[in-house]
Motif scaffolding. Structure first.
Motif, PDB file in Angstrom:
ATOM      1  N   ILE A  77     -12.853 -32.814  -3.644  1.00 15.94           N
ATOM      2  CA  ILE A  77     -12.714 -31.584  -2.867  1.00 15.94           C
ATOM      3  C   ILE A  77     -12.496 -31.958  -1.400  1.00 15.94           C
ATOM      4  N   ALA A  78     -11.425 -31.417  -0.813  1.00 22.36           N
ATOM      5  CA  ALA A  78     -11.136 -31.668   0.598  1.00 22.36           C
ATOM      6  C   ALA A  78     -11.619 -30.490   1.444  1.00 22.36           C
ATOM      7  N   THR A  79     -11.930 -30.788   2.702  1.00 18.40           N
ATOM      8  CA  THR A  79     -12.360 -29.734   3.626  1.00 18.40           C
ATOM      9  C   THR A  79     -11.936 -30.082   5.052  1.00 18.40           C
ATOM     10  N   THR A  80     -11.736 -29.060   5.845  1.00 18.96           N
ATOM     11  CA  THR A  80     -11.400 -29.278   7.257  1.00 18.96           C
ATOM     12  C   THR A  80     -12.656 -29.457   8.101  1.00 18.96           C
ATOM     13  N   THR A 102      -7.037 -36.850  10.703  1.00 17.84           N
ATOM     14  CA  THR A 102      -6.862 -35.631   9.913  1.00 17.84           C
ATOM     15  C   THR A 102      -5.698 -35.794   8.940  1.00 17.84           C
ATOM     16  N   GLY A 103      -5.906 -35.374   7.681  1.00 17.11           N
ATOM     17  CA  GLY A 103      -4.892 -35.515   6.659  1.00 17.11           C
ATOM     18  C   GLY A 103      -3.771 -34.515   6.802  1.00 17.11           C
ATOM     19  N   PRO A 104      -2.748 -34.618   5.957  1.00 15.06           N
ATOM     20  CA  PRO A 104      -1.564 -33.755   6.061  1.00 15.06           C
ATOM     21  C   PRO A 104      -1.855 -32.273   5.885  1.00 15.06           C
ATOM     22  N   ASP A 105      -2.932 -31.929   5.186  1.00 13.89           N
ATOM     23  CA  ASP A 105      -3.296 -30.521   5.004  1.00 13.89           C
ATOM     24  C   ASP A 105      -4.490 -30.129   5.872  1.00 13.89           C
ATOM     25  N   GLY A 106      -4.792 -30.965   6.846  1.00 16.02           N
ATOM     26  CA  GLY A 106      -5.894 -30.666   7.757  1.00 16.02           C
ATOM     27  C   GLY A 106      -7.240 -31.170   7.288  1.00 16.02           C
ATOM     28  N   GLU A 107      -7.281 -31.893   6.170  1.00 13.47           N
ATOM     29  CA  GLU A 107      -8.562 -32.371   5.638  1.00 13.47           C
ATOM     30  C   GLU A 107      -9.159 -33.434   6.552  1.00 13.47           C
ATOM     31  N   ARG A 108     -10.469 -33.303   6.731  1.00 15.20           N
ATOM     32  CA  ARG A 108     -11.211 -34.281   7.526  1.00 15.20           C
ATOM     33  C   ARG A 108     -12.185 -35.094   6.665  1.00 15.20           C
ATOM     34  N   VAL A 109     -12.566 -34.490   5.529  1.00 12.50           N
ATOM     35  CA  VAL A 109     -13.494 -35.153   4.600  1.00 12.50           C
ATOM     36  C   VAL A 109     -13.041 -34.869   3.173  1.00 12.50           C
ATOM     37  N   VAL A 110     -13.192 -35.864   2.298  1.00 13.64           N
ATOM     38  CA  VAL A 110     -12.960 -35.669   0.868  1.00 13.64           C
ATOM     39  C   VAL A 110     -14.281 -35.935   0.157  1.00 13.64           C
ATOM     40  N   VAL A 111     -14.723 -34.957  -0.631  1.00 15.02           N
ATOM     41  CA  VAL A 111     -15.971 -35.062  -1.375  1.00 15.02           C
ATOM     42  C   VAL A 111     -15.649 -35.389  -2.829  1.00 15.02           C
ATOM     43  N   TRP A 158     -10.886 -27.266  -1.042  1.00 17.99           N
ATOM     44  CA  TRP A 158      -9.872 -27.114  -2.083  1.00 17.99           C
ATOM     45  C   TRP A 158      -9.774 -28.429  -2.847  1.00 17.99           C
ATOM     46  N   GLU A 159      -9.289 -28.352  -4.083  1.00 14.20           N
ATOM     47  CA  GLU A 159      -9.185 -29.580  -4.863  1.00 14.20           C
ATOM     48  C   GLU A 159      -8.163 -30.512  -4.222  1.00 14.20           C
ATOM     49  N   TYR A 160      -8.590 -31.738  -4.036  1.00 17.16           N
ATOM     50  CA  TYR A 160      -7.791 -32.718  -3.307  1.00 17.16           C
ATOM     51  C   TYR A 160      -6.964 -33.540  -4.276  1.00 17.16           C
TER      52      TYR A 160
END
Length: 263
Positions: free
Chosen positions: A189-192, A224-233, A257-259
């Motif tokens: 799960i990715a999050t901003t 920051t990732g291409p979709d704005g993600e800062r952390v992946v859980v 959201w699912e990463y």
């Protein structure tokens, strides 16, 4: 307590420790065992040294259901794995004639002037007694099993991977004896949000799913990732429904959201 089947890996070779060779077998093995539902608990990289090999292998063998070694079984003076493991278990060394014949037959097909030299015979001198697993008919090199759970493999990635793929039925039988079934499932799960903001949610959720044997990990991005993600859980477990339920709960709490990693 959930029944477990644990593994360890020992990578042997000065060339790994001095940076000459990039190690890839442990990465392959970790993915391979994860898919099988085997928990890889430890990877150790050690030098071409009798005492280091003996100490490491005997310790890992006593602590885990299955141990894999990589490297140190070639024809030169610095290939010490068979010798060191034999010494560790007070076993003699014995030339395996069947391996010699297989080596000769497969090598002459490729190199007509090939001969079975004393140096090449070193690759067929194994601790005795040992279980000799000839799991890949395309290769002359077998997997030598000592102390029931130590699987001695070559360090060359192509050979290591091919032999491990062929070893799968053997490992499945060993797992079945301990009633170990099911592979691992992973949802990311990715999050901003920054890691500091989601930490309370992850700690709370981990406590709630401890009895379901689910592990939650947090992996911040350097940028920051291409979709704005800062952390992946990462949510991992053998109960697929519980993994999905946990991922959904976390996603709702951290606006995630699912990463899917983009190549």
């Amino acid at each position: 307590m959930e029944p477990s089947f644990t593994a360890a890996c020992c990578i042997i070779g000065d060339e790994i420790l001095n940076g000459k060779t990039r190690e890839s077998n442990a990465h392959f093995l970790s993915r391979y065992l994860f898919d099988m539902g085997i928990s890889l608990k430890r990877v150790e990289v050690i030098a071409d040294d009798y005492d280091a090999i003996a100490e490491t292998i005997t310790r890992l063998s006593s602590q885990h259901d299955v141990v894999f070694t990589s490297g140190g079984i070639g024809p030169t003076h610095d290939d010490l794995t068979y010798n060191a493991i034999a010494k560790a278990y007070s076993l003699p060394l014995k030339l395996d004639e069947e391996t010699c014949e297989s080596m000769k037959a497969k090598s002459i097909n490729r190199f007509p002037d090939w001969t079975l030299t004393e140096a090449r015979k070193r690759m067929a001198i194994f601790p005795h007694p040992a279980k000799i697993l000839r799991v890949d008919s395309d290769l002359w090199v077998p997997i030598v099993v000592v102390n029931e759970n130590i699987h001695i493999l070559p360090g060359i990635p192509r050979l290591f991977e091919s032999l491990m793929h062929s070893l799968r039925p053997h490992l499945e039988q060993a797992m079945a004896k301990k009633d170990i079934t099911g592979k691992y499932y992973r949802i990311e799960i990715a999050t901003t949000r920054p890691e500091s903001k989601i930490a309370p949610c992850l700690s709370k959720t981990q406590a709630l799913v401890e009895d379901k044997h689910i592990k939650i990990g947090s992996y911040p991005k350097w940028a920051t990732g291409p979709d704005g993600e800062r952390v992946v859980v990462s949510i991992v477990g053998k109960d697929e429904a519980a993994v999905k339920e946990t991922a959904k709960s976390i996603s709702e709490e951290i606006d995630g959201w699912e990463y899917i990693k983009k190549v």
